[in-house]
Design an enzyme around this catalytic site. Sequence first.
Site, PDB file in Angstrom:
ATOM      1  N   LYS A 295      79.871  38.333  60.208  1.00  0.00           N
ATOM      2  CA  LYS A 295      79.719  39.012  61.492  1.00  0.00           C
ATOM      3  C   LYS A 295      79.406  37.988  62.588  1.00  0.00           C
ATOM      4  CE  LYS A 295      80.193  42.413  58.600  1.00  0.00           C
ATOM      5  NZ  LYS A 295      79.081  43.133  57.986  1.00  0.00           N
TER       6      LYS A 295
ATOM      7  N   ARG B  26      80.427  24.309  42.212  1.00  0.00           N
ATOM      8  CA  ARG B  26      79.672  25.559  42.133  1.00  0.00           C
ATOM      9  C   ARG B  26      78.203  25.279  42.448  1.00  0.00           C
ATOM     10  NH1 ARG B  26      78.069  26.990  37.468  1.00  0.00           N
ATOM     11  NH2 ARG B  26      80.061  26.748  36.402  1.00  0.00           N
TER      12      ARG B  26
ATOM     13  N   ASP C 245      67.497  41.866  56.268  1.00  0.00           N
ATOM     14  CA  ASP C 245      68.907  41.681  56.611  1.00  0.00           C
ATOM     15  C   ASP C 245      68.973  41.514  58.126  1.00  0.00           C
ATOM     16  OD1 ASP C 245      71.588  42.038  57.325  1.00  0.00           O
ATOM     17  OD2 ASP C 245      71.974  43.524  55.763  1.00  0.00           O
TER      18      ASP C 245
ATOM     19  N   TYR D 112      72.899  49.643  55.430  1.00  0.00           N
ATOM     20  CA  TYR D 112      74.335  49.331  55.398  1.00  0.00           C
ATOM     21  C   TYR D 112      74.919  49.928  54.105  1.00  0.00           C
ATOM     22  CZ  TYR D 112      78.584  46.587  54.939  1.00  0.00           C
ATOM     23  OH  TYR D 112      79.886  46.199  54.774  1.00  0.00           O
TER      24      TYR D 112
HETATM   25  C1  PLP Z   1      78.700  43.572  56.705  1.00  0.00           C
HETATM   26  C2  PLP Z   1      77.276  43.746  56.366  1.00  0.00           C
HETATM   27  C3  PLP Z   1      76.785  43.439  55.079  1.00  0.00           C
HETATM   28  C4  PLP Z   1      77.693  42.993  53.967  1.00  0.00           C
HETATM   29  O1  PLP Z   1      78.247  41.734  54.208  1.00  0.00           O
HETATM   30  P1  PLP Z   1      79.703  41.273  53.681  1.00  0.00           P
HETATM   31  O2  PLP Z   1      79.835  39.926  54.259  1.00  0.00           O
HETATM   32  O3  PLP Z   1      80.693  42.287  54.184  1.00  0.00           O
HETATM   33  O4  PLP Z   1      79.625  41.278  52.189  1.00  0.00           O
HETATM   34  C5  PLP Z   1      75.436  43.589  54.852  1.00  0.00           C
HETATM   35  N1  PLP Z   1      74.599  44.025  55.808  1.00  0.00           N
HETATM   36  C6  PLP Z   1      75.034  44.331  57.048  1.00  0.00           C
HETATM   37  C7  PLP Z   1      74.062  44.817  58.070  1.00  0.00           C
HETATM   38  C8  PLP Z   1      76.380  44.219  57.372  1.00  0.00           C
HETATM   39  O5  PLP Z   1      76.802  44.542  58.597  1.00  0.00           O
END
Ligand code: PLP
Length: 379
Positions: A195, A46, A170, A98
């Site tokens: 992504k 962890r 982000d 998001y």
């Molecule tokens: C998918 C996404 C998230 C969340 O991420 P997860 O890996 O699905 O928890 C946050 N911000 C953006 C812009 C995203 O496309």
Amino acid sequence: MKFNTKTIHGGQKPDEAYGAVMPPIYQTSTYAQSTPGGHKGFEYSRSQNPTRTALENGLASIENGNYGLAFGSGLAAIDAVLKLLKFGDEVITTNDLYGGTYRLFTKIFENYGVKFHFIGMENASNIEAYINENTKLIWVETPTNPMMNIIDIEATAIIAQKHLLMLAVDNTFATPYLQRPLDLGADIVMHSATKYIGGHSDIVLGALVVKDKEIADKLYFIQKASGAICGPMDSFLALRGMKTLHVRMQRHCENGKAVAEYLAKHPKVEKVYWPGFEDHPNHDITKQQMDDFGGMISFVAKGNNYEEAIKIVENLKVFTLAESLGGVESLAGHPASMTHGSIPKAEREKVGVVDSLIRLSVGIEDIDDLLEDLAQALG
Ligand SMILES: *Cc1c(COP(=O)(O)O)cnc(C)c1O
């Protein structure tokens, strides 16, 4: 080291045990100690795991940061940042977030007494009016989902620094191939590595990268204390994905441009949202802070008919109708019924998510097949 070398070598070294070029998947929870406390820097997975550390070092390198932290999902990474705050603190963020981030902020952290201001940030000077003595964090997402709005990171960082606030960005949509928020003055970069960084739609994983040791130490403590880590197998896959980020992104951008230009000329398309167009409201800022325009595109089919839009996404054959984005394969989504389905129609239409809005994550297939698929689905 240049970016296209960093994705492959940044922060990496051959494994010390046998010289393995890729870090082994250290599928272990614990590590032998010769005497209590006598270990090689790893005690319990962890806190630390060598495969995760390899990924974290790579992520820090490509974002031009000093410290990387990997989590079990993008939302787990955002959750860790919000845990830097305490009861009564305030956050200023965009009104075009998001959906999962919006849900985490409003359904979880508001219960713990954190207050959020969701505001239009297309003009960074809008932010200052919402700053007071309780403000601690500005949370930015750019480009936004699904409207592809662009927020000026550097201008926002200047405001954050002036008022001694943290700025988190982000960077999921742009990736460091296109945009490096830490270089523009942000304190924290966040990724859903699910992504583009993972890039193959085979993992769910999140990441944070920071420059400052004090913030990093606090986040490492939260990572260990709350425990929302990713496992070694997923860390390995994310690192493997990262090594081709630059070649994939180059093709995502090329294909994205071709698709955006094709759709803009199509008689059945009303409007295309893509920051590469000169008439995009923040095209100039886009050109300043991004090196290219990416593979995410949204468009509105003429007539704004809900059923018609559903028919288009159902008719696509090379594009797969699915949530998510950033993988090698092209995906299509219908925000009004999928990601934004729980938001009342009047609310979502205010930010542009109309019934016939379709979002594309343009993959790296042959462009001819992608355009042909769009032609037949629209026809
Ligand atoms: C998918 C996404 C998230 C969340 O991420 P997860 O890996 O699905 O928890 C946050 N911000 C953006 C812009 C995203 O496309």
